[in-house]
Structures are given as structure tokens and as C-alpha cells.
Motif scaffolding. Structure first.
Motif, short mmCIF file in Angstrom:
data_model
loop_
_atom_site.label_atom_id
_atom_site.label_comp_id
_atom_site.label_asym_id
_atom_site.label_seq_id
_atom_site.Cartn_x
_atom_site.Cartn_y
_atom_site.Cartn_z
N GLY A 34 -36.50 94.50 36.80
CA GLY A 34 -37.44 93.60 36.13
C GLY A 34 -38.75 93.57 36.91
O GLY A 34 -38.75 93.82 38.13
N GLY A 36 -41.21 90.96 36.15
CA GLY A 36 -41.88 89.72 35.78
C GLY A 36 -42.26 88.88 37.00
O GLY A 36 -42.30 89.38 38.13
N ALA A 39 -39.53 88.72 39.77
CA ALA A 39 -39.37 90.02 40.43
C ALA A 39 -40.54 90.27 41.39
O ALA A 39 -40.35 90.73 42.52
N ARG A 58 -38.92 99.10 32.95
CA ARG A 58 -38.87 99.99 31.78
C ARG A 58 -40.19 100.76 31.67
O ARG A 58 -40.26 101.77 31.02
N GLN A 76 -35.77 102.16 35.88
CA GLN A 76 -34.59 101.37 36.25
C GLN A 76 -33.48 102.22 36.89
O GLN A 76 -32.98 101.90 37.97
N PHE A 91 -33.94 88.09 32.03
CA PHE A 91 -33.28 86.98 31.35
C PHE A 91 -31.91 87.39 30.79
O PHE A 91 -31.71 88.56 30.43
N HIS A 94 -31.30 89.66 27.83
CA HIS A 94 -31.62 91.09 27.93
C HIS A 94 -30.62 91.86 28.80
O HIS A 94 -30.81 93.05 29.05
N THR A 97 -29.17 95.07 27.43
CA THR A 97 -30.03 96.27 27.40
C THR A 97 -29.89 97.09 28.69
O THR A 97 -30.38 98.21 28.76
N ASN A 115 -31.62 81.59 35.20
CA ASN A 115 -31.43 80.19 34.84
C ASN A 115 -31.35 80.07 33.33
O ASN A 115 -31.78 80.97 32.61
N ASN A 144 -31.33 81.35 42.17
CA ASN A 144 -31.88 80.76 40.94
C ASN A 144 -32.53 79.40 41.20
O ASN A 144 -33.38 78.96 40.44
N VAL A 146 -34.45 78.78 43.60
CA VAL A 146 -35.74 79.02 44.26
C VAL A 146 -36.73 79.48 43.19
O VAL A 146 -36.41 80.37 42.40
N SER A 147 -37.90 78.87 43.17
CA SER A 147 -38.87 79.28 42.14
C SER A 147 -39.68 80.47 42.63
O SER A 147 -39.72 80.76 43.84
N ALA A 148 -40.34 81.12 41.68
CA ALA A 148 -41.21 82.26 42.03
C ALA A 148 -42.29 81.77 43.01
O ALA A 148 -42.67 82.47 43.94
P1 NAP Z 1 -40.43 87.38 33.09
O1 NAP Z 1 -41.72 87.17 33.80
O2 NAP Z 1 -40.42 87.27 31.61
O3 NAP Z 1 -39.81 88.78 33.49
C1 NAP Z 1 -38.65 89.30 32.88
C2 NAP Z 1 -38.60 90.78 33.12
O4 NAP Z 1 -37.42 91.29 32.56
C3 NAP Z 1 -39.72 91.55 32.43
O5 NAP Z 1 -40.85 91.63 33.24
C4 NAP Z 1 -39.09 92.91 32.15
O6 NAP Z 1 -39.51 93.84 33.11
C5 NAP Z 1 -37.61 92.70 32.35
N1 NAP Z 1 -36.80 93.18 31.22
C6 NAP Z 1 -35.78 94.06 31.32
N2 NAP Z 1 -35.25 94.27 30.12
C7 NAP Z 1 -35.95 93.56 29.23
C8 NAP Z 1 -35.90 93.41 27.82
N3 NAP Z 1 -34.99 94.04 27.08
N4 NAP Z 1 -36.81 92.62 27.24
C9 NAP Z 1 -37.74 91.94 27.96
N5 NAP Z 1 -37.83 92.06 29.32
C10 NAP Z 1 -36.95 92.86 29.92
O7 NAP Z 1 -39.35 86.36 33.64
P2 NAP Z 1 -39.21 85.76 35.14
O8 NAP Z 1 -39.87 84.46 35.19
O9 NAP Z 1 -39.57 86.80 36.12
O10 NAP Z 1 -37.63 85.49 35.21
C11 NAP Z 1 -36.72 86.54 35.41
C12 NAP Z 1 -35.37 85.94 35.73
O11 NAP Z 1 -35.47 85.16 36.91
C13 NAP Z 1 -34.85 85.01 34.64
O12 NAP Z 1 -33.46 85.17 34.49
C14 NAP Z 1 -35.13 83.63 35.19
O13 NAP Z 1 -34.23 82.65 34.71
C15 NAP Z 1 -34.96 83.86 36.67
N6 NAP Z 1 -35.71 82.88 37.49
C16 NAP Z 1 -37.04 82.77 37.37
C17 NAP Z 1 -37.73 81.84 38.16
C18 NAP Z 1 -39.23 81.69 38.09
O14 NAP Z 1 -39.79 80.84 38.82
N7 NAP Z 1 -39.92 82.47 37.28
C19 NAP Z 1 -37.01 81.03 39.06
C20 NAP Z 1 -35.64 81.18 39.17
C21 NAP Z 1 -35.00 82.12 38.37
P3 NAP Z 1 -39.85 95.36 32.70
O15 NAP Z 1 -40.73 95.28 31.47
O16 NAP Z 1 -40.58 95.92 33.85
O17 NAP Z 1 -38.56 96.04 32.43
#
Ligand code: NAP
Length: 488
Positions: A34, A36, A39, A58, A76, A91, A94, A97, A115, A144, A146-148
Motif C-alpha cells: 500500500g 497511502g 504506508a 499497484r 507488490q 483497507f 481490498h 485483491t 481499523n 492500528n 497508532v495514527s499516521a
Molecule cells: P489510504 O491512504 O487510502 O491507502 C490505502 C492504500 O491501499 C492505497 O494507497 C493503495 O495503494 C492500497 N491498495 C491496495 N489495493 C487496493 C485496492 N484494491 N483498492 C484501493 N487501494 C488499494 O489508507 P490509509 O489511511 O493509508 O490506511 C491504510 C490502512 O491502515 C487501513 O487499513 C487503515 O485502517 C489503517 N490505519 C490507518 C491509519 C491512519 O492514520 N491513516 C491509522 C491506523 C491504521 P496502491 O495504490 O499503491 O496499491
């Protein structure tokens, strides 16, 4: 948590407490699936902590610019091949996939950081779902909570704990080592069945505050209605006077101290009830009823809400002279005096009452501020048990006594003036005195030597009807010893 889980420590003794560079975790390659927010922050933190990072995306070309140059961003499948530990920053919806990667992922550790959007959203936790999709992998739930933002700003500025669970002790230890090298404190939450609980934690809204906030709102509503009836409705019905302008400031300002004062007494009332129960049953080993246990656990929040209401009352009181209504009333009084040719309106008793009332109120607020500050974990941790108990118990009780003086000087002789009984309702301050005065009286009774000694003995393990040997310090500081089997 299974017994086997607890048998070994989560972290080995391979120098984890010392220099992170000597731990086996640092320097290894960590994969992140990932690209996002999470990541990205994770990759930055891992790179800063000395790990090699390979990100699986991806669309690596488009995303590479978002990551630090030290991190490799690739497809990946390529990323997964280069490492044994992979954070799945994708998430839950996904996860399926990623099934194309099942073969390359086989035998590796997958860290589920996801989360949900609602508590108990799915039948099984996200981590269990991921494990069911990849049975050849070892899944660890973690990170989980811990926030980004926390990941990017560094562990020191945010939540330091990382809760971890897995059915595989070895995999859990590996992830715990990584967390520690990153500056976090790993907390072993046992096997995978705890994943659901860990996933619910970030979704809970102030769980410890729910009851105290409801209590404060309930008290506010009761006192507000009571004051509204006395200060606004009564003059409107009895004298056709429009006093509705009093609602936003005056009625609120007479309600806030009532809530603050009663809430402060509710911090000490459960202690009194607990002591009564111990005295009655003659033991400290009998469990308190659940409601009393809950109440005792919420004392800090009740105290902080009391301080909050008292602080608001102080601000409101300072702003009272700013109101237009106040200015008009002052001018009106001055004009009346001039018309009546009154030169001296000084009432010595009133002057003294106000001086004492304000001074005592300021001291009470000062003590409440001290209690609030020392209840903050960072301050509380720097105090030893005696210091903490002195501030929270002794100074807290003094704050309650001084608040009582503040209330009494406010009320003065109004309780004995029949004009103050609007619709036969006594002045509000008399009602607020009920619980605090009960608490103060009970504390005084508990400090009578005969009761104090008995309570002290019970708290040292003495039980009614049991034959025990006890040694207690006497009032003079000398130790007295004795044996008893009777109800002394
Ligand atoms: P995000 O910004 O939406 O990133 C999600 C990433 O998933 C995308 O960048 C994408 O990367 C990847 N991905 C892989 N397969 C996918 C698909 N089929 N469709 C869409 N995206 C796909 O979300 P995020 O905030 O980083 O959160 C990611 C995970 O961390 C979640 O499970 C969330 O609950 C957890 N989390 C987040 C935080 C936070 O503060 N943000 C805190 C704790 C936990 P590619 O396009 O490069 O493949």
C-alpha cells in the motif's frame, strides 16, 4: 490469553532496552503493501529507525515520489519477495485483491494494521479475516492504535503503546522488536482472539468519561431548571416581571458552581461509602458492589469535570460587570439614591461577606487547579504515593471544606429569609450543601480515634471474627501489638 502465550516474555533479552542498533530487528528489510497515508508514514518511521524498506504498490511509478528516497517502491509481488515481514497498509475491503500474491506471501509474517469504521463491524476481526485469506502466512495484529500522524511525528509526541496479538509467539516477538526499535512500547495482548478488542480501541469515544459527563449533564440540567424556576419563572408569574435576559449568563452562572461543588463532593463520597462498608463488614476483603467499584474508578474524571465547571464559573463571574443589564441596574440604583438623597449605602456586613466569599472562592479554585494538574499522568508519575495521596486526598478534602465556606458565605442568612422561598423552593445553595456536608461530617467521624484505629486495622488486613496478630502505630507514633479474635 493462553498460558503458553504468557510463558515466554514478548521481548527477548538481546539488548532491546539498550542501543537499538544492536537489536536483531534493526537493519532488516521490512515490506509495506500500500502507498497511502499510513504506508507513507510507516515507511518514513522505519527508514528513520534504521530499517530497509520496500514498498509494494499497484502503481509504483506514480507513488515513488511520495516516499523517502531510501525506501524502494516497486510492484507488490517484487516487494513481497524481498522481505519476510510485511505490513499490510490496505483497507480490509481490498484484502481479497491481494490473493494473487498468496504464493509469494506463503511462510511470511503479515502485520495487519487495519481499523474499522464501527465497533464490532464484522463477524470476525480484520486480522482473522486476513489470516483466513492467507492460511500459509502468520498474521500479527498491531500498530492500528497508532495514527499516521504519530508515526511521522515520532513516538515521543504521540501514543507510545503498540498493542500486538498473534497466535504465533515467534512472529509476535519479531513485530514487538520492530515496534521497540521504532521507539514504541509493544504491549502483548495475547492470541489472535484479542484482535477484535484491539481493533475496537481506536473507535471508542472517551470510554472512561461517559458516566462522569452524563452525571455532570444530569446535575447541570436539574440545577439549571431549579434556578430557572426561581430566578425567571417565579418573578414572571408572581410579579409579571420579564427576567428572561438572565438565562444566558446569570442562571448559567448560578448553576455551574452548584454542579462543580456537588461533583467535588461526589469524588469523596464513594470513599466514605467504601469505608462504611469496610467498617460494617469488618473486612477489606469483601468486594464492593459493582456500582461502587465503577464510581471509585471514575473519581478522577468527576474531579476534572468539577474543576472545569468551577473554572467556567470563575470566568462567568468575572464577566458579570460587562453586561448591559448590570450597567443599567447600577445607573438605576444610583439615580434612585440621588432621588432619595441617600449618601451612604455602605452595609458593613455585606462588604465583609463579599470579601470573604470572593477570597475563599479563589482559594478553592486554586486548590482544584492543583488537584487537576496532579491528576495528569505526566505529573502524577513524578510524585511518590505519599505525595499523590496528600494532594488528592488531603488537599482535595480541604478544597471541599473551603468550597463549603464559599457556598455558606454566598448564602449567608438567605436560608432563614422566607422571601427566598420561591414557590416554597428553598435557595439553591441549601440543596447543594446536602451531599458535601454529609461527606465532611462522615470524614470527621472517621477521624475520631476509635473509628480511625478500627479502619486502619481493617485496611492492614484485620478481619472481624478472625484470629490475627496485628502491629499498628499508635497516635504517638509508637507501635502497639496485639492479638484478637473478637470484634474490637
Ligand atoms: P489510504 O491512504 O487510502 O491507502 C490505502 C492504500 O491501499 C492505497 O494507497 C493503495 O495503494 C492500497 N491498495 C491496495 N489495493 C487496493 C485496492 N484494491 N483498492 C484501493 N487501494 C488499494 O489508507 P490509509 O489511511 O493509508 O490506511 C491504510 C490502512 O491502515 C487501513 O487499513 C487503515 O485502517 C489503517 N490505519 C490507518 C491509519 C491512519 O492514520 N491513516 C491509522 C491506523 C491504521 P496502491 O495504490 O499503491 O496499491
Amino acid at each position: 490469553m493462553s498460558g503458553g502465550d504468557m510463558a515466554k516474555p514478548l521481548l527477548g533479552h538481546g539488548g532491546m532496552e539498550g542501543d537499538p542498533s544492536i537489536t536483531p530487528a534493526a537493519g532488516r528489510t521490512i515490506g509495506v503493501l500500500g502507498s497511502g497515508d499510513f504506508a507513507r508514514s510507516l515507511a518514513i518511521r522505519l527508514v528513520c529507525s534504521g530499517f530497509k524498506v520496500v514498498v509494494g504498490s499497484r502503481n509504483p511509478k506514480r507513488k515513488a515520489g511520495l516516499f523517502p528516497s531510501a525506501a524502494e517502491v516497486t510492484f507488490q509481488a517484487e516487494a513481497v519477495k524481498k522481505t519476510d515481514v510485511i505490513f499490510v497498509a490496505v483497507f480490509r475491503e481490498h484484502y481479497s485483491t491481494l490473493c494473487d500474491l498468496a504464493d509469494v506471501l506463503a511462510g511470511k509474517i503479515l502485520v495487519d494494521v487495519s481499523n474499522n469504521t464501527e465497533i464490532n463491524h464484522h463477524k470476525e476481526s480484520n486480522a482473522e479475516y486476513l489470516a483466513s485469506l492467507f492460511p500459509a502466512c502468520t498474521v500479527v495484529k498491531g500498530f492500528n492504535v497508532v495514527s499516521a500522524w504519530t508515526l511521522q511525528s515520532g513516538a515521543r509526541d504521540g501514543n507510545k503503546q503498540v498493542l500486538i496479538c498473534s497466535n504465533n509467539q515467534e512472529a509476535k516477538r519479531t513485530v514487538a522488536e520492530i515496534a521497540q526499535v521504532m521507539g514504541f512500547t509493544p504491549v502483548d495482548m495475547g492470541c489472535m482472539s484479542s484482535a477484535c478488542e484491539i481493533e475496537n480501541i481506536p473507535l471508542r469515544l472517551l470510554p472512561a468519561w461517559k458516566i462522569p459527563i452524563l452525571l455532570a449533564l444530569g446535575l447541570f440540567l436539574c440545577f439549571f431548571t431549579y434556578n430557572l424556576v426561581r430566578q425567571v419563572i417565579h418573578p414572571y408569574i408572581r410579579e409579571q416581571k420579564n427576567k428572561f435576559y438572565k438565562i444566558p449568563v446569570e442562571v448559567v452562572n448560578t448553576t455551574l458552581p452548584c454542579v462543580a461543588y456537588v461533583m467535588l463532593s461526589l469524588v469523596y463520597l464513594p470513599g466514605v461509602l467504601a469505608a462504611c462498608s469496610q467498617l460494617y463488614y469488618g473486612t477489606k476483603y469483601r468486594r464492593f458492589p459493582d456500582w461502587l467499584d465503577q464510581w471509585l474508578q471514575h473519581r478522577k474524571q468527576i474531579g476534572l469535570l468539577s474543576f472545569f465547571c468551577a473554572a467556567l464559573h470563575a470566568v462567568y463571574s468575572l464577566c458579570l460587570p460587562m453586561r448591559r443589564s448590570h450597567r443599567y441596574q447600577l445607573i438605576e440604583t444610583a439615580v434612585k439614591q440621588a432621588v432619595e438623597k441617600k449618601m451612604n449605602i455602605w452595609v458593613e456586613e455585606e462588604v465583609w461577606r463579599m470579601e470573604i466569599y470572593i477570597s475563599v472562592g479563589i482559594i478553592a479554585l486554586g486548590l482544584l487547579s492543583l488537584l487537576a494538574i496532579t491528576s495528569l499522568p505526566s505529573i502524577a508519575n513524578s510524585l511518590n504515593w505519599r505525595e499523590f495521596s496528600f494532594v488528592q486526598s488531603t488537599l482535595g478534602f480541604i478544597a471541599l471544606v473551603i468550597s463549603t465556606l464559599h457556598t455558606l458565605t454566598y448564602g449567608w442568612s438567605r436560608a432563614f429569609d422566607e422571601n427566598q422561598y420561591k414557590f416554597y423552593l428553598p435557595p439553591t445553595y441549601t440543596l447543594t450543601l446536602l451531599v458535601p456536608c454529609t461527606v465532611i461530617l462522615a470524614k470527621v467521624i472517621f477521624n475520631l480515634p476509635c473509628i480511625h484505629q478500627r479502619l486502619l486495622r481493617i485496611r492492614r488486613g484485620w478481619e472481624k471474627g478472625r484470629y490475627v496478630k496485628f502491629v499498628l502505630p499508635s497516635a504517638t507514633g509508637e507501635y502497639s501489638s496485639g492479638e484478637t479474635s473478637s470484634n474490637v
